[in-house]
Design a protein around this motif. Structure first.
Motif: not given
Length: 707
Positions: A700, A687, A696, A683-684, A569
């Motif tokens: 990406r 998501y 995730y 990303l969150k 990450t």
């Protein structure tokens, strides 16, 4: 106190957002002051079940633990997470013991670990009566039962806790206990209407493999050469073998030490410390080693000899991969091992000799079986699994199967009609219409299935019966003279038309012959040299340095699994670091800055080029049309790390077809969703916007491709 307080404590002290299956239910049970028995596999999170209540309830929890080294490791781990914990055992001098006892009496600690001998001592009992105890936790509870695989007489006296402290809940925890042992634990601890919690024993991160016992040393050398930087344990039956094996490994350039009960306590402690601190990666040991080890980054286990029962075997392989990252297990098997173990059991002349021999036979069946090994293990512990695992040697190289539904139905129907009162041999004799006098005397010749299997030879029937037992269609009641019992799976085969696959008998013979020839011919060779992720390696070296500075084991800084997630990450700030599983408040304060700086430095050094990087090794595998899972397995990396490699390749202009790993519909959805979140897109946020339906890693990949 409620479960929301428990969840907040889980994040604060351990860095986890959510409980594992059953943990929350067990904790709620304890908060309601109810007794319970907990079965969870090694590495499944048993300790959390009593450690969380201990930090949110007033007073102190008392944990009974059988090994001094285990207490020390667990207390160190708790303190590193900011939890107040201590232990009382014979390793402390009198002044140290008085200090801990005072802390306990004043409720200045959350957990007190004690040996059973200390708990039962006359001088400790008055203190126990006056202290504010909120919970008794009995760890390694199988030790209380003579049916268990590690019986300890001092544990049998622990029943006094419920008599003397009837209002304090007792939780008994173990990683291995069959039905007989579970009943014995409840009875001997005198628990009041206890709730039984049986978590899944499935450890999907552990690969399972059995090989014939020819040329073991050569095979071990090749196995370790594929894992040059990993920690592992080689279990041997004799003390002499542990010394010989360690010497041979050292002669060939591997750092190894031996460990057994014949060594002095000081020497054993030194070996254990060296292993825990990653100074010696390989330990050759008898089963005396490991029960007291709370080391999360053991990456492999080898059994040089066949263990004496499945309970012990499962507990020993469970010492690998406790952090959830991938780990390998290898068992060598020969009939000579079985004969030797039979002699040892019979010479001991225990009252449970018959049961021990029966359990050894089940261990032998596991080693010889061509059924999915994980199914055998899980079904042994009563977990009904009817699908193959895909991560054992049998699943990776499956044998030839036949439709064994009719064969199974004949056997299961006979067990049912015989009222579950016969063993394997008698059942086969009934199916084959044997004219034995006892069959006629008991009226077994009158049942409908008498003679239903006369067309199958006795030897083949015996193998089919072993397969049905291993696959969970039948279970053996060891406490009832090994009679056969029906299971939920057998009812499905009899009444719900569930198809039963059995291994073809000719395949069994051919496979065994081929495997022995292969083992004799040469030791297996690695087709590719495994390469570790470069950032992971840098983080691991940083972890070791920080651990040495603080005088603690490296895994108490962060586990391998946590480092893998950091690496994948690229967590470069506090917010990202807190999202990494295993990073709690205390560890973020202690280590966050240094790990973030190490990741930032790595990214700076590799932002413009990846020449010579481990990422290019992943690209080579990609060009061979391997799946994400296959690449991860070949390189012994997590799938998340492989995804991060592909993302980096795309960003650096390499040609990567993302539609192998994410559908066009998913990619389009990611690109469209990006317009509706604050930029730069997090990303969150994406998501959550997509209802958590796209992982995730895929998000990406899509974002990298669209830039």
């Amino acid at each position: 106190m409620d479960i929301s307080s428990a969840k907040a404590a889980l994040k604060k002290y351990f860095g986890y957002d959510n409980f594992r299956p059953m943990q929350a239910d067990i904790i709620e049970n304890i908060l309601q002051k109810q007794d319970c028995v907990v079965l969870m596999p090694t590495g499944g999170g048993k300790s959390i079940c009593y450690q969380i209540p201990s930090v949110i309830l007033p007073g102190c929890s008392v944990v009974v633990s059988p090994l001094i080294s285990l207490m020390k490791d667990q207390v160190e781990g708790l303190r590193s997470n900011g939890i107040k914990a201590s232990f009382l055992n014979s390793s402390l001098n009198s002044s140290e013991q008085r200090l801990v006892e005072e802390e306990f009496f004043q409720s200045q600690i959350d957990l007190l670990y004690v040996s059973p001998e200390k708990l039962l001592s006359q001088e400790f009992f008055p203190l126990l009566k006056r202290a504010n105890v909120n919970l008794f936790a009995i760890d390694e509870a199988h030790c209380i039962s003579s049916w268990g695989h590690d019986f300890r007489p001092e544990y049998t006296q622990l029943g006094f806790l419920k008599r003397q402290f009837p209002d304090i809940p007792v939780v008994a925890l173990t990683a291995t206990a069959d039905k007989i042992t579970r009943r014995d634990i409840m009875d001997k601890l005198q628990l009041e209407d206890p709730q039984l919690f049986i978590a899944s024993f499935d450890r999907p991160n552990l690969s399972l493999e059995v090989r014939p016992g020819q040329k073991r040393l050569e095979q071990i050398l090749a196995f370790i050469a594929q894992r040059p930087k990993d920690s592992g344990i080689i279990y041997c039956l004799s003390r002499k073998r542990t010394e010989e094996m360690a010497a041979k490994l050292n002669d060939r350039g591997f750092r190894a030490a031996h460990y057994h009960a014949g060594m002095s306590p000081a020497d054993r402690d030194q070996v254990q410390e060296d292993f825990i601190n990653d100074n010696i990666p390989i330990i050759c040991a008898t089963i005396a080693f490991g029960m007291g080890i709370d080391k999360s980054n053991v990456r492999w286990i080898i059994h040089y000899n066949l263990p004496k029962n499945i309970e012990g075997y499962y507990q020993e392989i469970g010492r690998a991969g406790r952090d959830g990252a991938k780990a390998a297990t290898l068992l060598f098997y020969s009939f000579a091992d079985v004969s030797l173990m039979q002699d040892i059991i019979q010479k001991n002349e225990s009252e449970n000799t018959e049961v021990q021999l029966a359990k050894l036979e089940r261990m032998q069946q596991y080693a010889e079986s061509l059924a999915c090994r994980r199914r055998i293990l899980l079904n042994y512990f009563g977990e009904d699994l009817n699908e193959n695992c895909g991560n054992c040697d049998i699943c990776k190289n499956p044998p030839e199967y036949i439709d064994g539904t009719v064969i199974a139905q004949k056997a299961l129907s006979a067990v049912y009609r015989l009222k579950e009162q016969v063993g394997v041999n008698m059942l086969i004799n009934v199916l084959r219409a044997s004219g034995r006098r006892e069959i006629m005397e008991r009226g077994y010749d009158k049942i409908k299935t008498y003679g239903a299997g006369r067309d199958i030879p006795f030897v083949e029937w015996r193998d089919y019966m072993h397969q049905l037992i291993n696959l969970g269609y039948l279970e053996v009641a060891h406490d009832q003279h090994n009679v056969l019992k029906l299971t939920p799976a057998s009812k499905r085969a009899l009444f719900d038309q569930e198809a039963v696959q059995l291994v073809k008998m000719t395949t069994v013979k051919e496979r065994l012959k081929a495997e022995k020839a292969k083992a004799k011919a040469s030791a297996p060779k690695s087709t590719r040299q495994r390469t570790r992720d470069e950032l992971f390696e840098e983080l691991r070296q940083l972890r070791k340095r920080l651990a040495q500075e603080r005088g603690i084991p490296p895994y108490l800084v962060f586990s391998d699994a946590t480092l893998e997630e950091m690496s994948a990450t690229r967590a470069m700030n506090d917010l990202d670091m807190q999202r990494v599983s295993g990073v709690g408040q205390r560890k973020l304060q202690l280590y966050g800055d240094e790990f973030q700086e190490a990741i930032r430095d790595y990214v700076r050094r590799n932002s413009n080029h990846i020449s010579g990087s481990t990422v290019l090794v992943t690209y080579d595998f990609y060009k061979e049309n391997l799946s994400i899972e296959e690449i991860a397995r070949e390189r012994n990396l997590s799938p998340a790390t492989v995804y991060s490699h592909l993302e980096e390749l795309i960003k650096n202009g390499y040609e990567v077809d993302i539609y192998r790993y994410i559908s066009k519909e998913e990619a389009e959805r990611v690109w469209k969703s990006r317009k509706y979140v604050e930029q730069p897109a997090r990303l969150k946020d994406l998501y959550e916007l997509m209802n958590r339906e796209i992982p995730y890693e895929k998000i990406r990949l899509a974002l990298a491709y669209s830039k």
